[in-house]
Scaffold this active site. Structure first.
Site, mmCIF file in Angstrom:
data_model
loop_
_atom_site.group_PDB
_atom_site.id
_atom_site.type_symbol
_atom_site.label_atom_id
_atom_site.label_comp_id
_atom_site.label_asym_id
_atom_site.label_seq_id
_atom_site.Cartn_x
_atom_site.Cartn_y
_atom_site.Cartn_z
ATOM 1 N N ASP A 121 -0.997 9.172 -7.311
ATOM 2 C CA ASP A 121 -1.938 9.999 -6.559
ATOM 3 C C ASP A 121 -1.365 11.414 -6.503
ATOM 4 O O ASP A 121 -0.153 11.597 -6.460
ATOM 5 C CB ASP A 121 -2.078 9.411 -5.148
ATOM 6 C CG ASP A 121 -3.214 10.022 -4.357
ATOM 7 O OD1 ASP A 121 -3.584 11.168 -4.648
ATOM 8 O OD2 ASP A 121 -3.711 9.353 -3.446
ATOM 9 N N ASP A 175 -8.334 1.138 -6.175
ATOM 10 C CA ASP A 175 -7.089 0.915 -5.440
ATOM 11 C C ASP A 175 -7.428 0.883 -3.963
ATOM 12 O O ASP A 175 -8.413 1.479 -3.531
ATOM 13 C CB ASP A 175 -6.065 2.033 -5.702
ATOM 14 C CG ASP A 175 -6.352 3.265 -4.854
ATOM 15 O OD1 ASP A 175 -5.684 3.448 -3.817
ATOM 16 O OD2 ASP A 175 -7.264 4.038 -5.207
ATOM 17 N N CYS A 213 -6.734 -21.576 -4.746
ATOM 18 C CA CYS A 213 -5.816 -20.498 -5.156
ATOM 19 C C CYS A 213 -4.520 -21.088 -5.708
ATOM 20 O O CYS A 213 -3.977 -22.044 -5.148
ATOM 21 C CB CYS A 213 -5.516 -19.605 -3.954
ATOM 22 S SG CYS A 213 -4.370 -18.247 -4.300
ATOM 23 N N CYS A 223 -1.741 -19.083 -6.245
ATOM 24 C CA CYS A 223 -0.680 -18.096 -6.027
ATOM 25 C C CYS A 223 0.586 -18.805 -5.549
ATOM 26 O O CYS A 223 0.541 -19.964 -5.123
ATOM 27 C CB CYS A 223 -1.122 -17.042 -5.016
ATOM 28 S SG CYS A 223 -1.053 -17.579 -3.284
ATOM 29 N N CYS A 279 0.174 -20.284 -1.906
ATOM 30 C CA CYS A 279 -0.678 -21.477 -1.781
ATOM 31 C C CYS A 279 -0.085 -22.678 -2.509
ATOM 32 O O CYS A 279 -0.331 -23.827 -2.129
ATOM 33 C CB CYS A 279 -2.075 -21.172 -2.312
ATOM 34 S SG CYS A 279 -3.023 -20.063 -1.234
ATOM 35 N N HIS A 282 -0.200 -13.531 -1.401
ATOM 36 C CA HIS A 282 -1.486 -14.226 -1.534
ATOM 37 C C HIS A 282 -2.634 -13.232 -1.697
ATOM 38 O O HIS A 282 -3.471 -13.386 -2.596
ATOM 39 C CB HIS A 282 -1.745 -15.115 -0.318
ATOM 40 C CG HIS A 282 -3.159 -15.623 -0.266
ATOM 41 N ND1 HIS A 282 -3.593 -16.688 -1.033
ATOM 42 C CD2 HIS A 282 -4.242 -15.171 0.419
ATOM 43 C CE1 HIS A 282 -4.885 -16.885 -0.804
ATOM 44 N NE2 HIS A 282 -5.301 -15.985 0.069
#
Length: 371
Positions: free
Chosen positions: A89, A265, A305, A307, A310, A336
C-alpha cells in the site's frame, strides 16, 4: 501481464504474472501490514492456508523499522521469509486515517508518527522509492483517500491532485535503477459518480499495469459501494487487473466479483478471528466461538473445512483457549479465517469457469439474510 481466461457476465477469471509467480484471479491478498499477519501467523502459515499474495504497508514499515533497514537486510521478501508476490500500500490511507496529525499539500503529506510523534513528510516520489526499497512486486500510487461524505469542491480538487501525484509516481519509478515494482493507479472521487468516472477515464489514459478503486469502506453504505463499482467498471481497461481496496465481507467479495473486480484485501478475516468470530460455510456464515453453547462442542469449527485448525482442534478447545487468554486461540482462529477466505476465492474462480457464480452468490445472500 494479465490474461483474461474466462468471463461470466462481468465476472472475470484471470491470471496476472509478476516476477515472483503467477496470481490466479479473483484473488484475496492476505494483509501483513507490518510484514506479519496479526495473530501470530507466519509466512510459512500463509502458504498452508493458500495465500497467493501478501500485502504490506508502506507507512508502517517506513516508520518502523525503516525501509532502508529492510533494504540493507535483503528486502521485504527475505525479511519476512515470503517468496511469493508482495503488494505494498502506498501509505495514503494511513495518512488519511491520522486525521489531525497530518497536513496535505501539493508536495505531499506532512504527518506525525502514531508511534512516537516524530515528524515525517511523504511525497509521491518518497512513496514509490520506499516501496522499491521494500522490494514490492506491486506498488500502489500515492493518493489521498477521501472520506465519505465530503464536499464536492474538495473532492474535485483532491482528485486532480491525486492525478498529478500519480504522474509523479510514474516519473519517479523511471529514475530508479534495477528492478522496480509494477505500479497500480488508484481511482478516487468519494461517492460522486461523475467525478469517479472522469478520474477513471483520465488515469486509464496512462496505460498502467493495473487499476484500483480506492476510498471505499470509509463510511459509505454497502449500496453506495456497489453502485460506485458499477459506475467505474465500464471505464477500467478490460485487459488490466482491477483491485477493490480494503473490502470486505465474503458476500462483498462475491458481489464485487460479479461487478468485474479481480483483486481484494481486507483486515476482516484476521481481525474477526482474533476476537473469536469465525467464518463457516453454512448457517448464517459465522459463529462467535466465545458463546457458552460451544463449551463442550467436540466438533471442528466447520466440518466442511480442511484447514489446520479444523483438522486438529475442536470448538470446545478453541473456546477454552480464548476464555483462558491463550495466544494460541488467536493463532488457530486467524489461520481458519484466512484459509476460509482463500478457499472462498478458489470457489469463486471455479464458479466462473463452471458458469455457476450466481448460484454461489445466492447461497451467500441467504446466509447473510439469516444472520
Amino acid at each position: 501481464m494479465f490474461i483474461l481466461k474466462e468471463k461470466q457476465g462481468k465476472a472475470r477469471r484471470g491470471e496476472f504474472t509478476t516476477s515472483r509467480g503467477k496470481i490466479q484471479t479473483p484473488v484475496f491478498m492476505n494483509v501483513a501490514t507490518q510484514a506479519a499477519i496479526k495473530g501470530a501467523v507466519s509466512a510459512e502459515d500463509l502458504k498452508t492456508v493458500g495465500c497467493q499474495v501478501a500485502l504490506a504497508n508502506t507507512y508502517h514499515l517506513h516508520i518502523r523499522p525503516g525501509d532502508q533497514l529492510i533494504l540493507s537486510l535483503g528486502g521485504l521478501h527475505k525479511f519476512m521469509n515470503w517468496d511469493g508476490p508482495i503488494l505494498t500500500d502506498s501509505g495514503g490511507f494511513q495518512v488519511f486515517s491520522l486525521a489531525g496529525l497530518r497536513k496535505i499539500t501539493e508536495d505531499g503529506a506532512a504527518f506525525s508518527s502514531h508511534v512516537d510523534g516524530r515528524k515525517f513528510f511523504m511525497s509521491p516520489e518518497d512513496s514509490v522509492r520506499i516501496q522499491a526499497n521494500l522490494g514490492a512486486d506491486i506498488a500502489m500510487a500515492f493518493d489521498e483517500c477521501i472520506e465519505i461524505p465530503a464536499p464536492r469542491e474538495y473532492v474535485e480538487k483532491s482528485c486532480e491532485r491525486t492525478y498529478r501525484w500519480l504522474v509523479r509516481c510514474i516519473h519517479e519509478l523511471e529514475k530508479i535503477d534495477g528492478q522496480t515494482p509494477i505500479l497500480f493507479g488508484i481511482n478516487q472521487g468519494a461517492a460522486y459518480a461523475d467525478i469517479r468516472i472522469s478520474h477513471m477515464k483520465k488515469i486509464a489514459e496512462l496505460n498502467l499495469p493495473g487499476y484500483a478503486i480506492g476510498g471505499l469502506a470509509v463510511g459509505e453504505t454497502t449500496e453506495q459501494m456497489y453502485q460506485t463499482i458499477e459506475d467505474v467498471e465500464p471505464y477500467m481497461p478490460e485487459d488490466r487487473p482491477r483491485y477493490l481496496m480494503g473490502v470486505g465481507t465474503p458476500l462483498n467479495l462475491i458481489e464485487a466479483v460479479l461487478r468485474g473486480i479481480d483483486f481484494f484485501d481486507c483486515v476482516m478475516p484476521a481481525r474477526n478471528g482474533r476476537h473469536g468470530r469465525l467464518f463457516t460455510w453454512g448457517g448464517s456464515g459465522s459463529i462467535n466461538i466465545n458463546n457458552e453453547r460451544f463449551k463442550d462442542d467436540n466438533n471442528p469449527i466447520d466440518s466442511a473445512c480442511n484447514c489446520p485448525t479444523c483438522t486438529h482442534y475442536s470448538r470446545a478447545y478453541i473456546r477454552h483457549l480464548f476464555k483462558s487468554g491463550e495466544m494460541l486461540a488467536m493463532r488457530l482462529a486467524v489461520l481458519h479465517n484466512l484459509h476460509y477466505y482463500n478457499a472462498l476465492m478458489a470457489k469463486i474462480r471455479d464458479a466462473i469457469e463452471e458458469n455457476t457464480l450466481e448460484s454461489l452468490a445466492n447461497k451467500f445472500r441467504q446466509m447473510n439474510n439469516a444472520r
